[in-house]
Design a protein around this motif. Structure first.
Motif, PDB file in Angstrom:
ATOM      1  N   ALA A 129       7.405  -1.429   2.114  1.00 23.58           N
ATOM      2  CA  ALA A 129       6.935  -0.400   1.174  1.00 23.58           C
ATOM      3  C   ALA A 129       5.466  -0.646   0.839  1.00 23.58           C
ATOM      4  O   ALA A 129       4.657   0.295   0.797  1.00 23.58           O
ATOM      5  CB  ALA A 129       7.793  -0.414  -0.092  1.00 23.58           C
ATOM      6  N   SER A 130       5.105  -1.905   0.640  1.00 20.33           N
ATOM      7  CA  SER A 130       3.701  -2.240   0.362  1.00 20.33           C
ATOM      8  C   SER A 130       2.816  -1.953   1.570  1.00 20.33           C
ATOM      9  O   SER A 130       1.704  -1.455   1.431  1.00 20.33           O
ATOM     10  CB  SER A 130       3.569  -3.711  -0.024  1.00 20.33           C
ATOM     11  N   ALA A 131       3.319  -2.263   2.765  1.00 16.79           N
ATOM     12  CA  ALA A 131       2.550  -2.003   3.987  1.00 16.79           C
ATOM     13  C   ALA A 131       2.331  -0.500   4.164  1.00 16.79           C
ATOM     14  O   ALA A 131       1.238  -0.060   4.535  1.00 16.79           O
ATOM     15  CB  ALA A 131       3.278  -2.577   5.199  1.00 16.79           C
ATOM     16  N   GLU A 132       3.358   0.280   3.876  1.00 18.18           N
ATOM     17  CA  GLU A 132       3.245   1.733   3.990  1.00 18.18           C
ATOM     18  C   GLU A 132       2.185   2.268   3.023  1.00 18.18           C
ATOM     19  O   GLU A 132       1.338   3.079   3.399  1.00 18.18           O
ATOM     20  CB  GLU A 132       4.612   2.360   3.691  1.00 18.18           C
ATOM     21  N   ARG A 133       2.224   1.806   1.775  1.00 16.17           N
ATOM     22  CA  ARG A 133       1.212   2.221   0.783  1.00 16.17           C
ATOM     23  C   ARG A 133      -0.184   1.838   1.238  1.00 16.17           C
ATOM     24  O   ARG A 133      -1.129   2.624   1.140  1.00 16.17           O
ATOM     25  CB  ARG A 133       1.503   1.578  -0.574  1.00 16.17           C
ATOM     26  N   CYS A 134      -0.318   0.635   1.746  1.00 17.37           N
ATOM     27  CA  CYS A 134      -1.620   0.141   2.201  1.00 17.37           C
ATOM     28  C   CYS A 134      -2.165   1.008   3.341  1.00 17.37           C
ATOM     29  O   CYS A 134      -3.351   1.371   3.342  1.00 17.37           O
ATOM     30  CB  CYS A 134      -1.474  -1.308   2.641  1.00 17.37           C
TER      31      CYS A 134
END
Length: 116
Positions: A89-94
């Motif tokens: 989820a963090s990678a997607e946001r980034c």
């Protein structure tokens, strides 16, 4: 991404799981929607030593080699599945933020070249 999905998943102190590897593979392919310039990816799943107060914590790290600057995101949780979900989820946001910044810079460059 050029490599096969199972080659880039590392299990440290955790039993290999085909179901977990399959989930990670799907999430990696989903990341390609947000950023087409992923050169290489690597996911590291580990169960570090037990903490006295926190209990057993699992750690998931997503390492993406992009054209430009590489991205590494880590998430910890009591469940390996929650750690994986949090990291992706963090990678997607980034990657979404990176794409928006690139669009903004592209529009600024186009508008400044039109003015001259």
């Amino acid at each position: 991404m050029k490599s096969t999905p199972y080659d880039n998943i590392v299990f440290r102190d955790i039993d290999k799981s085909a179901a977990l590897a399959n989930t990670i593979s799907k999430k990696l392919h989903k990341l390609e929607r947000y950023c087409g310039d992923i050169i290489r990816s690597r996911v590291v799943l580990e169960a570090p030593h037990q903490h006295k107060h926190k209990g057993k914590q699992f750690k998931a790290s997503v390492e993406l080699a992009l054209s430009g600057k590489p991205v590494t995101i880590t998430s910890e949780s009591e469940s390996i599945h929650r750690a994986v979900s949090g990291a992706f989820a963090s990678a997607e946001r980034c990657l979404k933020e990176r794409g928006e910044r690139r669009k903004t810079l592209r529009h600024q460059a186009l508008s400044s070249s039109e003015e001259t």
